[in-house]
Design a protein around this motif. Structure first.
Motif, PDB file in Angstrom:
ATOM      1  N   GLY A  96       1.146   5.961 -17.975  1.00 44.99           N
ATOM      2  CA  GLY A  96      -0.001   6.281 -17.152  1.00 44.99           C
ATOM      3  C   GLY A  96      -1.051   5.196 -17.292  1.00 44.99           C
ATOM      4  O   GLY A  96      -1.155   4.568 -18.351  1.00 44.99           O
ATOM      5  N   GLY A  97      -1.804   4.958 -16.225  1.00 42.05           N
ATOM      6  CA  GLY A  97      -2.828   3.922 -16.293  1.00 42.05           C
ATOM      7  C   GLY A  97      -3.515   3.717 -14.962  1.00 42.05           C
ATOM      8  O   GLY A  97      -3.470   4.591 -14.070  1.00 42.05           O
ATOM      9  N   VAL A  98      -4.141   2.564 -14.823  1.00 42.08           N
ATOM     10  CA  VAL A  98      -4.868   2.222 -13.601  1.00 42.08           C
ATOM     11  C   VAL A  98      -4.435   0.839 -13.132  1.00 42.08           C
ATOM     12  O   VAL A  98      -3.961   0.010 -13.918  1.00 42.08           O
ATOM     13  CB  VAL A  98      -6.399   2.253 -13.810  1.00 42.08           C
ATOM     14  CG1 VAL A  98      -6.877   3.653 -14.111  1.00 42.08           C
ATOM     15  CG2 VAL A  98      -6.810   1.297 -14.928  1.00 42.08           C
ATOM     16  N   GLY A  99      -4.610   0.593 -11.838  1.00 37.36           N
ATOM     17  CA  GLY A  99      -4.267  -0.694 -11.265  1.00 37.36           C
ATOM     18  C   GLY A  99      -5.294  -1.129 -10.239  1.00 37.36           C
ATOM     19  O   GLY A  99      -6.175  -0.349  -9.843  1.00 37.36           O
ATOM     20  N   TYR A 100      -5.159  -2.378  -9.814  1.00 39.50           N
ATOM     21  CA  TYR A 100      -6.119  -2.967  -8.865  1.00 39.50           C
ATOM     22  C   TYR A 100      -5.353  -3.760  -7.814  1.00 39.50           C
ATOM     23  O   TYR A 100      -4.473  -4.562  -8.155  1.00 39.50           O
ATOM     24  CB  TYR A 100      -7.098  -3.878  -9.602  1.00 39.50           C
ATOM     25  CG  TYR A 100      -8.230  -4.390  -8.738  1.00 39.50           C
ATOM     26  CD1 TYR A 100      -9.370  -3.624  -8.523  1.00 39.50           C
ATOM     27  CD2 TYR A 100      -8.156  -5.650  -8.133  1.00 39.50           C
ATOM     28  CE1 TYR A 100     -10.403  -4.084  -7.730  1.00 39.50           C
ATOM     29  CE2 TYR A 100      -9.186  -6.122  -7.343  1.00 39.50           C
ATOM     30  CZ  TYR A 100     -10.310  -5.338  -7.137  1.00 39.50           C
ATOM     31  OH  TYR A 100     -11.324  -5.805  -6.347  1.00 39.50           O
ATOM     32  N   ILE A 109       1.246  -7.207  -0.503  1.00 40.44           N
ATOM     33  CA  ILE A 109       0.523  -6.342  -1.442  1.00 40.44           C
ATOM     34  C   ILE A 109       0.759  -6.908  -2.836  1.00 40.44           C
ATOM     35  O   ILE A 109       1.905  -7.065  -3.256  1.00 40.44           O
ATOM     36  CB  ILE A 109       1.009  -4.880  -1.369  1.00 40.44           C
ATOM     37  CG1 ILE A 109       0.774  -4.298   0.022  1.00 40.44           C
ATOM     38  CG2 ILE A 109       0.296  -4.034  -2.426  1.00 40.44           C
ATOM     39  CD1 ILE A 109       1.333  -2.896   0.198  1.00 40.44           C
ATOM     40  N   PHE A 110      -0.315  -7.223  -3.533  1.00 44.26           N
ATOM     41  CA  PHE A 110      -0.219  -7.776  -4.888  1.00 44.26           C
ATOM     42  C   PHE A 110      -1.142  -6.990  -5.794  1.00 44.26           C
ATOM     43  O   PHE A 110      -2.354  -6.950  -5.590  1.00 44.26           O
ATOM     44  CB  PHE A 110      -0.585  -9.260  -4.900  1.00 44.26           C
ATOM     45  CG  PHE A 110      -0.398  -9.904  -6.257  1.00 44.26           C
ATOM     46  CD1 PHE A 110       0.850 -10.302  -6.682  1.00 44.26           C
ATOM     47  CD2 PHE A 110      -1.483 -10.079  -7.107  1.00 44.26           C
ATOM     48  CE1 PHE A 110       1.022 -10.882  -7.933  1.00 44.26           C
ATOM     49  CE2 PHE A 110      -1.324 -10.646  -8.356  1.00 44.26           C
ATOM     50  CZ  PHE A 110      -0.052 -11.048  -8.768  1.00 44.26           C
ATOM     51  N   ASP A 111      -0.554  -6.339  -6.821  1.00 42.99           N
ATOM     52  CA  ASP A 111      -1.307  -5.472  -7.726  1.00 42.99           C
ATOM     53  C   ASP A 111      -1.197  -5.948  -9.161  1.00 42.99           C
ATOM     54  O   ASP A 111      -0.173  -6.517  -9.569  1.00 42.99           O
ATOM     55  CB  ASP A 111      -0.763  -4.037  -7.676  1.00 42.99           C
ATOM     56  CG  ASP A 111      -0.864  -3.412  -6.303  1.00 42.99           C
ATOM     57  OD1 ASP A 111      -1.735  -3.834  -5.518  1.00 42.99           O
ATOM     58  OD2 ASP A 111      -0.079  -2.483  -6.021  1.00 42.99           O
ATOM     59  N   GLY A 136       0.855  -5.557 -16.555  1.00 43.01           N
ATOM     60  CA  GLY A 136       1.807  -6.211 -15.671  1.00 43.01           C
ATOM     61  C   GLY A 136       1.263  -6.460 -14.275  1.00 43.01           C
ATOM     62  O   GLY A 136       0.074  -6.244 -13.992  1.00 43.01           O
ATOM     63  N   GLU A 137       2.147  -6.909 -13.419  1.00 42.43           N
ATOM     64  CA  GLU A 137       1.817  -7.178 -12.018  1.00 42.43           C
ATOM     65  C   GLU A 137       3.049  -6.892 -11.169  1.00 42.43           C
ATOM     66  O   GLU A 137       4.184  -6.947 -11.639  1.00 42.43           O
ATOM     67  CB  GLU A 137       1.350  -8.630 -11.834  1.00 42.43           C
ATOM     68  CG  GLU A 137       2.304  -9.704 -12.335  1.00 42.43           C
ATOM     69  CD  GLU A 137       3.422 -10.050 -11.355  1.00 42.43           C
ATOM     70  OE1 GLU A 137       3.289  -9.721 -10.151  1.00 42.43           O
ATOM     71  OE2 GLU A 137       4.430 -10.622 -11.801  1.00 42.43           O
ATOM     72  N   GLU A 138       2.817  -6.584  -9.900  1.00 45.08           N
ATOM     73  CA  GLU A 138       3.905  -6.384  -8.957  1.00 45.08           C
ATOM     74  C   GLU A 138       3.429  -6.719  -7.560  1.00 45.08           C
ATOM     75  O   GLU A 138       2.232  -6.655  -7.258  1.00 45.08           O
ATOM     76  CB  GLU A 138       4.454  -4.953  -9.019  1.00 45.08           C
ATOM     77  CG  GLU A 138       3.470  -3.877  -8.660  1.00 45.08           C
ATOM     78  CD  GLU A 138       4.090  -2.490  -8.823  1.00 45.08           C
ATOM     79  OE1 GLU A 138       5.334  -2.377  -8.771  1.00 45.08           O
ATOM     80  OE2 GLU A 138       3.330  -1.520  -8.996  1.00 45.08           O
ATOM     81  N   SER A 139       4.378  -7.087  -6.699  1.00 41.21           N
ATOM     82  CA  SER A 139       4.011  -7.473  -5.342  1.00 41.21           C
ATOM     83  C   SER A 139       5.136  -7.168  -4.367  1.00 41.21           C
ATOM     84  O   SER A 139       6.312  -7.074  -4.743  1.00 41.21           O
ATOM     85  CB  SER A 139       3.650  -8.967  -5.285  1.00 41.21           C
ATOM     86  OG  SER A 139       4.775  -9.766  -5.619  1.00 41.21           O
ATOM     87  N   GLN A 140       4.748  -7.021  -3.123  1.00 42.06           N
ATOM     88  CA  GLN A 140       5.680  -6.856  -2.011  1.00 42.06           C
ATOM     89  C   GLN A 140       5.277  -7.845  -0.930  1.00 42.06           C
ATOM     90  O   GLN A 140       4.093  -7.957  -0.589  1.00 42.06           O
ATOM     91  CB  GLN A 140       5.634  -5.431  -1.461  1.00 42.06           C
ATOM     92  CG  GLN A 140       5.915  -4.358  -2.485  1.00 42.06           C
ATOM     93  CD  GLN A 140       5.608  -2.974  -1.955  1.00 42.06           C
ATOM     94  OE1 GLN A 140       5.833  -2.663  -0.786  1.00 42.06           O
ATOM     95  NE2 GLN A 140       5.048  -2.132  -2.823  1.00 42.06           N
ATOM     96  N   HIS A 141       6.267  -8.561  -0.390  1.00 46.18           N
ATOM     97  CA  HIS A 141       5.991  -9.601   0.585  1.00 46.18           C
ATOM     98  C   HIS A 141       6.894  -9.424   1.807  1.00 46.18           C
ATOM     99  O   HIS A 141       8.113  -9.309   1.669  1.00 46.18           O
ATOM    100  CB  HIS A 141       6.242 -10.999  -0.009  1.00 46.18           C
ATOM    101  CG  HIS A 141       5.529 -11.240  -1.295  1.00 46.18           C
ATOM    102  ND1 HIS A 141       4.250 -11.730  -1.353  1.00 46.18           N
ATOM    103  CD2 HIS A 141       5.930 -11.043  -2.582  1.00 46.18           C
ATOM    104  CE1 HIS A 141       3.884 -11.835  -2.627  1.00 46.18           C
ATOM    105  NE2 HIS A 141       4.877 -11.418  -3.388  1.00 46.18           N
ATOM    106  N   ARG A 142       6.289  -9.387   2.971  1.00 42.00           N
ATOM    107  CA  ARG A 142       7.036  -9.400   4.220  1.00 42.00           C
ATOM    108  C   ARG A 142       7.125 -10.848   4.678  1.00 42.00           C
ATOM    109  O   ARG A 142       6.168 -11.411   5.200  1.00 42.00           O
ATOM    110  CB  ARG A 142       6.330  -8.543   5.266  1.00 42.00           C
ATOM    111  CG  ARG A 142       7.083  -8.414   6.570  1.00 42.00           C
ATOM    112  CD  ARG A 142       6.287  -7.568   7.544  1.00 42.00           C
ATOM    113  NE  ARG A 142       6.970  -7.441   8.820  1.00 42.00           N
ATOM    114  CZ  ARG A 142       6.453  -6.841   9.882  1.00 42.00           C
ATOM    115  NH1 ARG A 142       5.226  -6.323   9.817  1.00 42.00           N
ATOM    116  NH2 ARG A 142       7.129  -6.756  11.014  1.00 42.00           N
TER     117      ARG A 142
END
Length: 216
Positions: A96-100, A109-111, A136-142
């Motif tokens: 559990g946590g928070v993201g930006y 979308i890059f978080d 960490g970080e995660e992203s989605q790219h079209r």
């Protein structure tokens, strides 16, 4: 969402088979998002007349995000894993946590995110329970109308004992038809304190054909 499958068969000088199945699904609204995923890999080879396993892996999990405002979100997740060759009967990690949202538009979308986890690991001859810090970080790219890329990198420093886990996952999917896709998946797992005789790093590279379902 999508369901993907791939297989390989070799005979003659090499006698080996392997197959993989994966699935993912998401339901999103303006305020929240729910994701599910599943990955399985199984393989065998024949050695001196005896058939032995080369892979026996299962991973599954879910993650829920809830927007707190336009850029900040809270999340909760559950990830499970079984890997017979690592002598890992079960790893269950609740987080559990928070993201930006650093970037959020129609194409990218890059978080970044941070939180705490509870990690239960049951090996063949040992059980471990620990708290971990998560960053960490995660992203989605079209990339184009038919091709998309997603990736995620996370670090898990152990707060109970010394040790560190790291995970990296990436997937590239391109449409063959409106419903059929070709997918390439790269996955890497690192654990600084594995069981004796087990390597610290495992890497998977999978290719599969998939069927997309749900909204276009």
């Amino acid at each position: 969402g999508a369901i993907n499958a791939g297989a390989s068969v070799a005979s003659g000088n090499t006698d080996a088979t392997s197959f993989n199945i994966s699935a993912n699904a998401a339901k999103a609204s303006q305020d929240d998002k729910l994701n599910f995923y599943l990955t399985t890999l199984y393989g065998t080879k024949k050695n001196d007349g005896n058939r032995e396993e080369t892979a026996n892996l299962f991973r599954a999990g879910a993650k829920y995000d809830r927007n707190l405002n336009e850029n900040v979100f809270a999340f909760g997740s559950l990830d499970t894993e079984h890997d017979k060759l690592q002598e890992l009967d079960l790893r269950a990690v609740t987080a559990g946590g928070v993201g930006y949202h650093l970037i959020k538009n129609d194409n990218t979308i890059f978080d970044v995110f941070s939180g705490l986890t509870y990690n239960h690991e049951r090996f063949t001859s040992e059980t471990r329970n620990s708290m971990e810090f998560l960053i960490g970080e995660e992203s989605q790219h079209r990339i184009t109308d038919t091709t998309s890329l997603n990736q995620r990198f996370a670090l898990y420093p152990n707060l109970t004992d010394s040790g560190l886990r790291a995970q990296f996952d990436a997937g590239l999917a391109t449409s063959i038809t409106k419903k059929i896709e070709l997918k390439l998946t790269l996955s890497n797992r690192f654990q600084s304190n594995p069981r004796p005789g087990i390597k610290k790093t495992d890497t998977l590279f999978l290719t599969s054909i998939g069927y997309r379902f749900g909204a276009d």
